[in-house]
Scaffold this active site. Structure first.
Site, PDB file in Angstrom:
ATOM      1  N   GLU A 194      -4.065  -9.430   4.010  1.00  0.00           N
ATOM      2  CA  GLU A 194      -4.861  -9.066   5.186  1.00  0.00           C
ATOM      3  C   GLU A 194      -6.027 -10.020   5.448  1.00  0.00           C
ATOM      4  O   GLU A 194      -6.363 -10.296   6.608  1.00  0.00           O
ATOM      5  CB  GLU A 194      -5.376  -7.629   5.042  1.00  0.00           C
ATOM      6  CG  GLU A 194      -4.341  -6.554   5.309  1.00  0.00           C
ATOM      7  CD  GLU A 194      -3.452  -6.247   4.105  1.00  0.00           C
ATOM      8  OE1 GLU A 194      -2.651  -5.309   4.184  1.00  0.00           O
ATOM      9  OE2 GLU A 194      -3.573  -6.964   3.077  1.00  0.00           O
ATOM     10  N   GLU A 230       0.819  -1.211   0.000  1.00  0.00           N
ATOM     11  CA  GLU A 230       0.000   0.000   0.000  1.00  0.00           C
ATOM     12  C   GLU A 230       0.853   1.263   0.000  1.00  0.00           C
ATOM     13  O   GLU A 230       0.473   2.273  -0.598  1.00  0.00           O
ATOM     14  CB  GLU A 230      -0.955  -0.026   1.193  1.00  0.00           C
ATOM     15  CG  GLU A 230      -2.032  -1.093   1.018  1.00  0.00           C
ATOM     16  CD  GLU A 230      -2.869  -1.305   2.252  1.00  0.00           C
ATOM     17  OE1 GLU A 230      -4.105  -1.374   2.125  1.00  0.00           O
ATOM     18  OE2 GLU A 230      -2.289  -1.417   3.364  1.00  0.00           O
TER      19      GLU A 230
END
Length: 263
Positions: free
Chosen positions: A137, A117
């Site tokens: 995640e 990210e």
């Protein structure tokens, strides 16, 4: 290249180096695979402030120490109650910061979860062919909330983005290049050098124009074209009144390199 100025803040695990008009920002926690804890987040935010504040700096390059970009959020630190976010700036002090100057990610090794990210929060990505990009995640009961869920489907086709987000499985830097996620694919160990070369190319251009490009692209995201053109007209009005536009025209007419002042 010009003389390199190195500044290291051990407390924040962030190292900055001035290389010409580029600020090289290194996450320096190799013992934790450059995972992001509170100190890294605040240190990275401070480095971005340094980049933004100094008119002599035109481009930033973000990388990680010792062959790893970043393993993402430091889960041990999070369990201790540390936040890897900076209020108003998002994960790592970057993902929601919206810096006006171009930022290039130089990825070696793992760019996992929040590390991926951080790279998505940059404008350009250079990666070694054997680098690894992933958003795992969902394997931990979470989602890629540092921009992965929002940004990735805008960068690559929907079904490919959803494979990242729903399986949590990583891909190589070479595969990321094939998908269009990466601007340059390099040999192992060469990502930072190639990113610095790319930064030099970017830095040759007018700083106000670079900022205007970023501003317009950001403002045009998801809005009707008429609104996007309205923003562009405003930006163009500021640009055409600038000294740099006149300098660019004069330099072209006189067949010389322009001397940008950012004014």
């Amino acid at each position: 290249m010009s003389t390199t100025e190195v500044r290291t803040d051990v407390r924040t695990d962030i190292r900055t180096e001035r290389i010409g008009s580029t600020l090289l920002i290194t996450i320096d926690r190799p013992q934790a695979r450059n995972a992001v804890n509170a100190a890294v987040a605040t240190g990275l935010a401070a480095a971005l402030d340094e980049l933004e504040a100094d008119p002599a700096l035109r481009v930033g390059v973000l990388t990680g120490a010792d062959g790893t970009f970043s393993a993402g959020m430091d889960l041990k630190a999070a369990l201790r109650g540390e936040s890897p976010e900076v209020p108003g700036r998002g994960f790592g002090g970057l993902t929601e910061a919206g810096p006006t100057k171009p930022l290039i990610a130089a990825v070696e090794g793992w760019a996992m979860g929040g590390g991926f990210e951080l790279a998505l929060g940059c404008d350009l990505i250079v990666a070694a062919g054997d680098a690894r990009f992933g958003l795992p995640e969902v394997k931990r009961g979470l989602i890629a909330a540092g921009g992965g869920v929002i940004r990735l489907p805008k960068r690559i086709p929907y079904h490919l983005a959803m494979e990242f987000l729903l399986t949590g499985e990583p891909v190589s830097g070479r595969r990321a290049g094939d998908l269009g996620l990466v601007n340059r694919v390099t040999d192992t160990g060469d990502a930072t050098a190639v990113a610095l070369q790319l930064a030099e190319q970017v830095a040759m251009n007018a700083p106000l124009a670079l900022a205007a490009v970023k501003g317009i692209v950001r403002a045009a995201d998801g809005v009707p074209e008429a609104d996007a053109f309205a923003v562009q007209r405003e930006e163009m009005g500021d640009l055409t009144a600038s000294a740099d536009v006149r300098e660019g025209m004069n330099a072209f007419a006189e067949r010389r390199a322009p001397q940008w002042t950012g004014e």
